[in-house]
Design a protein around this motif. Structure first.
Motif, PDB file in Angstrom:
ATOM      1  N   TRP A 175       4.169   1.633  -2.179  1.00 27.77           N
ATOM      2  CA  TRP A 175       2.777   1.169  -2.282  1.00 27.77           C
ATOM      3  C   TRP A 175       2.505   0.423  -3.587  1.00 27.77           C
ATOM      4  CZ3 TRP A 175      -0.162   1.284   1.920  1.00 27.77           C
ATOM      5  CH2 TRP A 175       0.076   2.249   2.899  1.00 27.77           C
ATOM      6  N   ALA A 176       3.516   0.233  -4.432  1.00 32.32           N
ATOM      7  CA  ALA A 176       3.284  -0.357  -5.746  1.00 32.32           C
ATOM      8  C   ALA A 176       2.756  -1.787  -5.669  1.00 32.32           C
ATOM      9  CB  ALA A 176       4.580  -0.334  -6.573  1.00 32.32           C
ATOM     10  N   HIS A 177       3.115  -2.510  -4.617  1.00 30.33           N
ATOM     11  CA  HIS A 177       2.679  -3.903  -4.500  1.00 30.33           C
ATOM     12  C   HIS A 177       2.612  -4.276  -3.018  1.00 30.33           C
ATOM     13  CE1 HIS A 177       2.741  -8.328  -4.840  1.00 30.33           C
ATOM     14  NE2 HIS A 177       2.199  -8.117  -6.041  1.00 30.33           N
ATOM     15  N   PRO A 178       1.638  -5.106  -2.623  1.00 27.09           N
ATOM     16  CA  PRO A 178       1.514  -5.447  -1.190  1.00 27.09           C
ATOM     17  C   PRO A 178       2.724  -6.150  -0.616  1.00 27.09           C
ATOM     18  CG  PRO A 178       0.032  -6.785  -2.553  1.00 27.09           C
ATOM     19  CD  PRO A 178       0.532  -5.677  -3.413  1.00 27.09           C
ATOM     20  N   LEU A 190      -4.685   7.941  -1.902  1.00 28.35           N
ATOM     21  CA  LEU A 190      -4.005   6.670  -1.675  1.00 28.35           C
ATOM     22  C   LEU A 190      -4.875   5.499  -2.131  1.00 28.35           C
ATOM     23  CD1 LEU A 190      -1.488   5.291  -0.473  1.00 28.35           C
ATOM     24  CD2 LEU A 190      -2.709   5.203   1.720  1.00 28.35           C
ATOM     25  N   PHE A 191      -6.139   5.480  -1.705  1.00 32.65           N
ATOM     26  CA  PHE A 191      -7.014   4.371  -2.068  1.00 32.65           C
ATOM     27  C   PHE A 191      -7.341   4.374  -3.561  1.00 32.65           C
ATOM     28  CE2 PHE A 191      -8.018   4.491   2.525  1.00 32.65           C
ATOM     29  CZ  PHE A 191      -7.780   3.151   2.817  1.00 32.65           C
ATOM     30  N   ALA A 192      -7.369   5.547  -4.181  1.00 31.39           N
ATOM     31  CA  ALA A 192      -7.699   5.620  -5.605  1.00 31.39           C
ATOM     32  C   ALA A 192      -6.564   5.106  -6.482  1.00 31.39           C
ATOM     33  CB  ALA A 192      -8.039   7.064  -5.991  1.00 31.39           C
ATOM     34  N   HIS A 193      -5.315   5.303  -6.058  1.00 35.14           N
ATOM     35  CA  HIS A 193      -4.176   4.968  -6.909  1.00 35.14           C
ATOM     36  C   HIS A 193      -3.377   3.764  -6.419  1.00 35.14           C
ATOM     37  CE1 HIS A 193      -4.876   8.504  -9.358  1.00 35.14           C
ATOM     38  NE2 HIS A 193      -4.988   9.220  -8.252  1.00 35.14           N
ATOM     39  N   VAL A 194      -3.837   3.120  -5.356  1.00 40.62           N
ATOM     40  CA  VAL A 194      -3.259   1.846  -4.913  1.00 40.62           C
ATOM     41  C   VAL A 194      -4.393   0.829  -4.959  1.00 40.62           C
ATOM     42  CG1 VAL A 194      -2.019   0.639  -3.074  1.00 40.62           C
ATOM     43  CG2 VAL A 194      -1.627   3.080  -3.439  1.00 40.62           C
ATOM     44  N   PRO A 195      -4.659   0.244  -6.118  1.00 36.02           N
ATOM     45  CA  PRO A 195      -5.879  -0.542  -6.311  1.00 36.02           C
ATOM     46  C   PRO A 195      -6.000  -1.764  -5.423  1.00 36.02           C
ATOM     47  CG  PRO A 195      -4.367  -0.780  -8.180  1.00 36.02           C
ATOM     48  CD  PRO A 195      -3.841   0.336  -7.344  1.00 36.02           C
ATOM     49  N   TRP A 196      -4.880  -2.312  -4.951  1.00 39.48           N
ATOM     50  CA  TRP A 196      -4.955  -3.509  -4.121  1.00 39.48           C
ATOM     51  C   TRP A 196      -5.286  -3.198  -2.671  1.00 39.48           C
ATOM     52  CZ3 TRP A 196      -1.764  -3.357   0.048  1.00 39.48           C
ATOM     53  CH2 TRP A 196      -0.637  -2.542  -0.030  1.00 39.48           C
ATOM     54  N   LEU A 197      -5.203  -1.939  -2.248  1.00 37.41           N
ATOM     55  CA  LEU A 197      -5.256  -1.599  -0.831  1.00 37.41           C
ATOM     56  C   LEU A 197      -6.631  -1.852  -0.224  1.00 37.41           C
ATOM     57  CD1 LEU A 197      -3.783  -0.503   1.601  1.00 37.41           C
ATOM     58  CD2 LEU A 197      -4.245   1.824   0.806  1.00 37.41           C
TER      59      LEU A 197
END
Length: 488
Positions: free
Chosen positions: A420-423, A264-271
């Motif tokens: 998860w594509a955008h906050p 999740l953290f690797a592929h959702v860069p804004w998270l």
């Protein structure tokens, strides 16, 4: 902790007696700085000392007394603060205290390292069908508590520095005039003391956490470096002892949780940045209620500082009792952080359940155990709640897990993970209370709305530039034809 701040001793401490050169208890006129109860460590005569004239009070002497007091206290951190006292938090002190708190630990064996690597490798295979995100792991490691402490310290710096810096600025800019007059000469020492106080609490909390955490993302934050999946064999062995599940199944279950969170953290860069920036938002709103110190300085007679050094110690120790006030803006930031942590935990729960549910019979029981473990908290989490005002455990994990489950049941894995594509697309706290409405919005609308709106805007601008470029080329060609026809 003693009644005095950060473990300071009173004026009758052994260190002061060693400086005196004798134990005469104030006899003799050659040393008027002694009071009736023993040596005055600041070298000034008290109200009852021979020759003391209150009307001849010299304000400059107060600065000299603060300077001597600073020298007296500076030895307190000898050997601990050197090289680590710069900045808002004394991280060297925090690290030393955390290692003391950890105490004895078992080094990681070759067999344990291989078991961790095998468990994570197996979990990765099973997770491939449960999430749209591919593996984000570059390295699988088994850490001791001390390794966890050392490797995660950079992230703790990012979490704690904004709070400590803002607290220090607020203290300096809002100190009442009367208090500032007294504290001005020793503000530098107060800053150092504040860094040591933060370092002390941080060290105690990290030391306890290092013995409790099971992996790199166990508390919901990405503490390990990017792409590193971490499990702590010693803590996992202790955790497994209280369960009625095979040790190997517990290890694979925990490996799947760690691997899912890393994906999740690797592929959702804004998270990752959103989590840390929310802490910074909280820090920017810090304010302190100074009414207590105003009252203290109003009632304080400056001459008492000479006759009774404990009054000065009382003034300093009072600083430890001032806690930040929570503003509406801060509460909103804390709510966003808590919601985001719940969404991360709930998503990991659902992905792991989907991947392991048919393969490990105890997945449901282990999931409930992890929920109770997070909900109960512990001394370490209470320490961080006191230190930076942040709860490391979200309250709505069950609601978040329900939301992700209902969304998957009504759609598919790609739609669920597309949130998860955008906050701006992720659920908020009201959605956790009413997940059905959120699912309806996702399913009932155009699923392309879950594409990255920023990327969509960039594509639109690129198309406009391309169209503009083609139009310019056409205009230039038309101009060349017209010029050619005229010249012929």
């Amino acid at each position: 902790m003693t009644d005095l701040p950060f473990g300071f001793s009173s004026s009758g401490d052994d260190e002061d007696r060693h400086d005196s050169g004798d134990n005469s208890g104030g006899k003799g006129d050659d040393n008027p700085g002694r009071g009736p109860g023993g040596q005055n460590p600041f070298g000034f005569g008290g109200a009852g000392a021979p020759g003391f004239d209150p009307s001849a009070f010299d304000p400059a002497a107060l600065g000299q007394m603060f300077s001597q007091l600073g020298s007296l206290f500076s030895g307190m951190g000898s050997g601990m603060s050197a090289g680590g006292s710069a900045g808002p938090v004394n991280y060297q002190l925090a690290g030393n205290l955390a290692r003391q708190q950890i105490g004895r630990f078992t080094p990681v064996s070759t067999g344990e390292t291989k078991a961790v690597e095998d468990a994570i490798r197996l979990a990765e295979v099973w997770l491939d069908d449960a999430a749209v995100f591919p593996s984000g792991i570059s390295t699988s490691v088994a850490w001791t508590p001390v390794q966890w402490l050392e490797e995660t310290m950079p992230t703790w710096r990012r979490l704690c520095d904004p709070v400590a810096v803002q607290l220090s600025k607020t203290w300096e800019s809002n100190l009442p005039a009367e208090a500032a007059q007294f504290a001005g000469p020793m503000m530098g020492m107060l800053t150092q003391m504040s860094g040591m106080a933060f370092g002390t609490q941080l060290g105690q909390g990290l030391g306890q956490l290092a013995k409790e955490v099971l992996g790199g993302t166990d508390i919901g934050l990405p503490l390990a470096p990017d792409g590193v999946a971490v499990l702590l064999p010693e803590a996992i062995a202790t955790f497994t002892d209280g369960l009625e599940q095979p040790a190997q199944e517990v290890l694979v279950f925990l490996a799947a949780r760690e691997a899912a969170a890393v994906r999740l953290f690797a592929h959702v860069p804004w998270l990752r940045q959103r989590l840390l920036s929310t802490v910074e938002e909280y820090a920017r709103g810090i304010s302190i209620d100074f009414s207590g110190i105003e009252q203290l300085t109003t009632d304080l007679d400056p001459t008492q500082l000479f006759s009774d050094p404990s009054k000065l110690e009382e003034l300093i120790s009072s600083s430890a009792s001032f806690e930040p006030k929570t503003t509406p803006e801060q509460q909103a930031a804390l709510t966003r952080l808590e919601t985001l942590l719940a969404l991360i935990e709930g998503w990991v729960e659902q992905v792991v359940t989907h991947a392991l549910g048919d393969r490990i019979p105890g997945t449901g029981a282990l999931t409930e155990t992890m929920r109770r473990r997070r909900a109960s908290g512990g001394p370490a989490e209470q320490t961080f709640a006191t230190l930076i005002g942040l709860e490391l455990r979200p309250r709505k994990v069950r609601e978040a897990s329900t939301l992700w489950r209902q969304l998957l049941e009504a759609s598919d894995v790609a739609t669920r993970d597309g949130v998860w594509a955008h906050p701006d697309l992720i659920p908020d706290s009201t959605d956790l209370d009413n997940p059905a409405a959120f699912v309806d919005r996702v399913i009932g609308g155009d699923t392309s709305a879950f594409d990255d709106p920023i990327a969509e805007l960039e594509r639109t601008l690129a198309q406009e530039r391309e169209q503009g470029g083609r139009q310019n080329n056409t205009d230039e060609q038309d101009g060349d034809k017209n010029n050619g026809g005229t010249s012929g």
